[in-house]
Each structure stands twice: as structure tokens, then as C-alpha cells.
Motif scaffolding. Structure first.
Motif, PDB file in Angstrom:
ATOM      1  N   TYR A   4       0.831  -1.197   0.000  1.00 55.08           N
ATOM      2  CA  TYR A   4       0.000   0.000   0.000  1.00 55.08           C
ATOM      3  C   TYR A   4       0.869   1.252   0.000  1.00 55.08           C
ATOM      4  CZ  TYR A   4      -3.834  -3.088   1.074  1.00 55.08           C
ATOM      5  OH  TYR A   4      -4.760  -4.096   1.003  1.00 55.08           O
ATOM      6  N   LYS A   5       0.302   2.317  -0.562  1.00 53.66           N
ATOM      7  CA  LYS A   5       0.979   3.604  -0.601  1.00 53.66           C
ATOM      8  C   LYS A   5      -0.087   4.681  -0.428  1.00 53.66           C
ATOM      9  CE  LYS A   5       3.045   4.913  -4.592  1.00 53.66           C
ATOM     10  NZ  LYS A   5       4.106   5.289  -5.565  1.00 53.66           N
ATOM     11  N   VAL A   6       0.209   5.680   0.410  1.00 50.01           N
ATOM     12  CA  VAL A   6      -0.695   6.804   0.635  1.00 50.01           C
ATOM     13  C   VAL A   6      -0.024   8.064   0.105  1.00 50.01           C
ATOM     14  CG1 VAL A   6      -1.915   8.174   2.356  1.00 50.01           C
ATOM     15  CG2 VAL A   6      -1.666   5.696   2.677  1.00 50.01           C
ATOM     16  N   GLU A  31      -3.694  12.293 -15.185  1.00 44.55           N
ATOM     17  CA  GLU A  31      -2.341  11.892 -15.580  1.00 44.55           C
ATOM     18  C   GLU A  31      -1.598  11.257 -14.406  1.00 44.55           C
ATOM     19  OE1 GLU A  31       1.684  14.199 -16.900  1.00 44.55           O
ATOM     20  OE2 GLU A  31      -0.194  14.845 -17.854  1.00 44.55           O
ATOM     21  N   PHE A  32      -1.715  11.860 -13.231  1.00 42.24           N
ATOM     22  CA  PHE A  32      -1.099  11.330 -12.013  1.00 42.24           C
ATOM     23  C   PHE A  32      -1.587   9.902 -11.726  1.00 42.24           C
ATOM     24  CE2 PHE A  32      -2.090  10.628  -7.498  1.00 42.24           C
ATOM     25  CZ  PHE A  32      -0.821  10.605  -6.946  1.00 42.24           C
ATOM     26  N   LEU A  33      -2.916   9.692 -11.798  1.00 42.68           N
ATOM     27  CA  LEU A  33      -3.480   8.365 -11.534  1.00 42.68           C
ATOM     28  C   LEU A  33      -3.034   7.355 -12.587  1.00 42.68           C
ATOM     29  CD1 LEU A  33      -7.097   9.338 -10.431  1.00 42.68           C
ATOM     30  CD2 LEU A  33      -5.225   8.527  -8.972  1.00 42.68           C
ATOM     31  N   ASN A  34      -3.008   7.760 -13.855  1.00 44.65           N
ATOM     32  CA  ASN A  34      -2.588   6.850 -14.926  1.00 44.65           C
ATOM     33  C   ASN A  34      -1.114   6.468 -14.819  1.00 44.65           C
ATOM     34  OD1 ASN A  34      -5.070   6.498 -16.212  1.00 44.65           O
ATOM     35  ND2 ASN A  34      -4.824   8.368 -17.398  1.00 44.65           N
ATOM     36  N   GLU A  35      -0.274   7.397 -14.375  1.00 44.43           N
ATOM     37  CA  GLU A  35       1.150   7.079 -14.171  1.00 44.43           C
ATOM     38  C   GLU A  35       1.301   5.989 -13.119  1.00 44.43           C
ATOM     39  OE1 GLU A  35       3.102  10.731 -13.143  1.00 44.43           O
ATOM     40  OE2 GLU A  35       2.848  11.555 -15.161  1.00 44.43           O
ATOM     41  N   HIS A  36       0.538   6.077 -12.039  1.00 42.19           N
ATOM     42  CA  HIS A  36       0.614   5.062 -10.991  1.00 42.19           C
ATOM     43  C   HIS A  36      -0.025   3.746 -11.441  1.00 42.19           C
ATOM     44  CE1 HIS A  36       1.880   8.428  -8.520  1.00 42.19           C
ATOM     45  NE2 HIS A  36       2.341   7.530  -7.671  1.00 42.19           N
ATOM     46  N   GLY A  40       1.276  -0.507 -11.821  1.00 39.27           N
ATOM     47  CA  GLY A  40       0.588  -1.590 -11.123  1.00 39.27           C
ATOM     48  C   GLY A  40      -0.244  -1.154  -9.928  1.00 39.27           C
ATOM     49  N   TRP A  41      -0.313   0.133  -9.643  1.00 41.18           N
ATOM     50  CA  TRP A  41      -1.078   0.623  -8.501  1.00 41.18           C
ATOM     51  C   TRP A  41      -2.553   0.745  -8.855  1.00 41.18           C
ATOM     52  CZ3 TRP A  41       1.122   0.618  -3.908  1.00 41.18           C
ATOM     53  CH2 TRP A  41       2.511   0.740  -3.817  1.00 41.18           C
ATOM     54  N   ARG A  42      -3.405   0.494  -7.885  1.00 44.54           N
ATOM     55  CA  ARG A  42      -4.853   0.609  -8.023  1.00 44.54           C
ATOM     56  C   ARG A  42      -5.368   1.461  -6.874  1.00 44.54           C
ATOM     57  NH1 ARG A  42      -9.513  -1.924  -6.176  1.00 44.54           N
ATOM     58  NH2 ARG A  42      -8.400  -3.188  -4.678  1.00 44.54           N
ATOM     59  N   VAL A  43      -6.291   2.389  -7.186  1.00 47.74           N
ATOM     60  CA  VAL A  43      -6.864   3.248  -6.147  1.00 47.74           C
ATOM     61  C   VAL A  43      -7.831   2.430  -5.299  1.00 47.74           C
ATOM     62  CG1 VAL A  43      -8.299   5.274  -5.674  1.00 47.74           C
ATOM     63  CG2 VAL A  43      -6.635   5.332  -7.547  1.00 47.74           C
ATOM     64  N   LEU A  63      -6.344  12.859  -0.629  1.00 50.72           N
ATOM     65  CA  LEU A  63      -5.590  11.812   0.041  1.00 50.72           C
ATOM     66  C   LEU A  63      -5.954  10.526  -0.685  1.00 50.72           C
ATOM     67  CD1 LEU A  63      -3.826  11.056   2.547  1.00 50.72           C
ATOM     68  CD2 LEU A  63      -5.969  10.418   3.616  1.00 50.72           C
ATOM     69  N   VAL A  64      -4.993   9.917  -1.368  1.00 48.61           N
ATOM     70  CA  VAL A  64      -5.235   8.754  -2.218  1.00 48.61           C
ATOM     71  C   VAL A  64      -4.531   7.536  -1.628  1.00 48.61           C
ATOM     72  CG1 VAL A  64      -5.051   7.831  -4.560  1.00 48.61           C
ATOM     73  CG2 VAL A  64      -5.284  10.291  -4.220  1.00 48.61           C
ATOM     74  N   VAL A  65      -5.273   6.459  -1.412  1.00 44.20           N
ATOM     75  CA  VAL A  65      -4.705   5.194  -0.936  1.00 44.20           C
ATOM     76  C   VAL A  65      -4.627   4.254  -2.131  1.00 44.20           C
ATOM     77  CG1 VAL A  65      -4.944   3.253   0.637  1.00 44.20           C
ATOM     78  CG2 VAL A  65      -5.660   5.528   1.370  1.00 44.20           C
ATOM     79  N   LEU A  66      -3.413   3.782  -2.413  1.00 40.44           N
ATOM     80  CA  LEU A  66      -3.170   2.886  -3.543  1.00 40.44           C
ATOM     81  C   LEU A  66      -2.717   1.527  -3.052  1.00 40.44           C
ATOM     82  CD1 LEU A  66      -1.005   5.407  -5.605  1.00 40.44           C
ATOM     83  CD2 LEU A  66      -3.394   4.909  -5.989  1.00 40.44           C
ATOM     84  N   GLU A  67      -2.993   0.485  -3.844  1.00 39.08           N
ATOM     85  CA  GLU A  67      -2.502  -0.846  -3.510  1.00 39.08           C
ATOM     86  C   GLU A  67      -2.058  -1.551  -4.775  1.00 39.08           C
ATOM     87  OE1 GLU A  67      -5.416  -3.510  -1.794  1.00 39.08           O
ATOM     88  OE2 GLU A  67      -6.357  -3.840  -3.711  1.00 39.08           O
TER      89      GLU A  67
END
Length: 70
Positions: A4-6, A31-36, A40-43, A63-67
Motif C-alpha cells: 500500500y501507498k498513501v 495523468e497522475f493516476l494513470n502514471e501510478h 501496477g497501482w490501483r486506487v 488523500l489517495v490510498v493505492l494498492e
């Protein structure tokens, strides 16, 4: 196993100083979300907040939590 990444995503301070407030640009945020996502990151979840800056100005932030699978 999950990893996970916040991240706090917000625009620069210039809009806040000039306009009194700053909102997140949807194109930059996409663009930020697509780069992540390409890494392999998913919101998992996100929360919108208004952050005060120097006591007088405000700016929008997320505040975005990714996994992703480890």
C-alpha cells in the motif's frame, strides 16, 4: 501479499496565492493516476480535503490510498 501507498495530491501554491484558492486540475489528476496505474497501482479509496495555506488561502487536495500485488 499487498503493498500500500498513501499520497497527498495537490496543485502548486501559485493558484492559491493569486486566486485565493486552488482546485485540483482534472487533467493533471488523471495523468497522475494513470502514471501510478501503469506501475501496477490501483486506487483503493480517496478523500477530498481543503487545506489551509499560510492561514489565509486554501487549496484542494486528495488523500489517495493505492494498492498493488507485491
Amino acid at each position: 501479499m499487498k503493498e500500500y501507498k498513501v499520497i497527498v495530491y495537490q496543485e502548486g501554491m501559485i493558484g492559491s496565492l493569486v486566486l485565493g484558492e486552488s482546485k485540483v486540475d482534472p487533467e493533471n489528476f488523471t495523468e497522475f493516476l494513470n502514471e501510478h496505474a501503469a506501475k501496477g497501482w490501483r486506487v483503493v479509496t480517496m478523500e477530498k480535503e481543503i487545506r489551509r495555506m499560510l492561514g489565509f488561502w486554501s487549496r484542494e487536495a486528495y488523500l489517495v490510498v493505492l494498492e498493488r500485488d507485491k
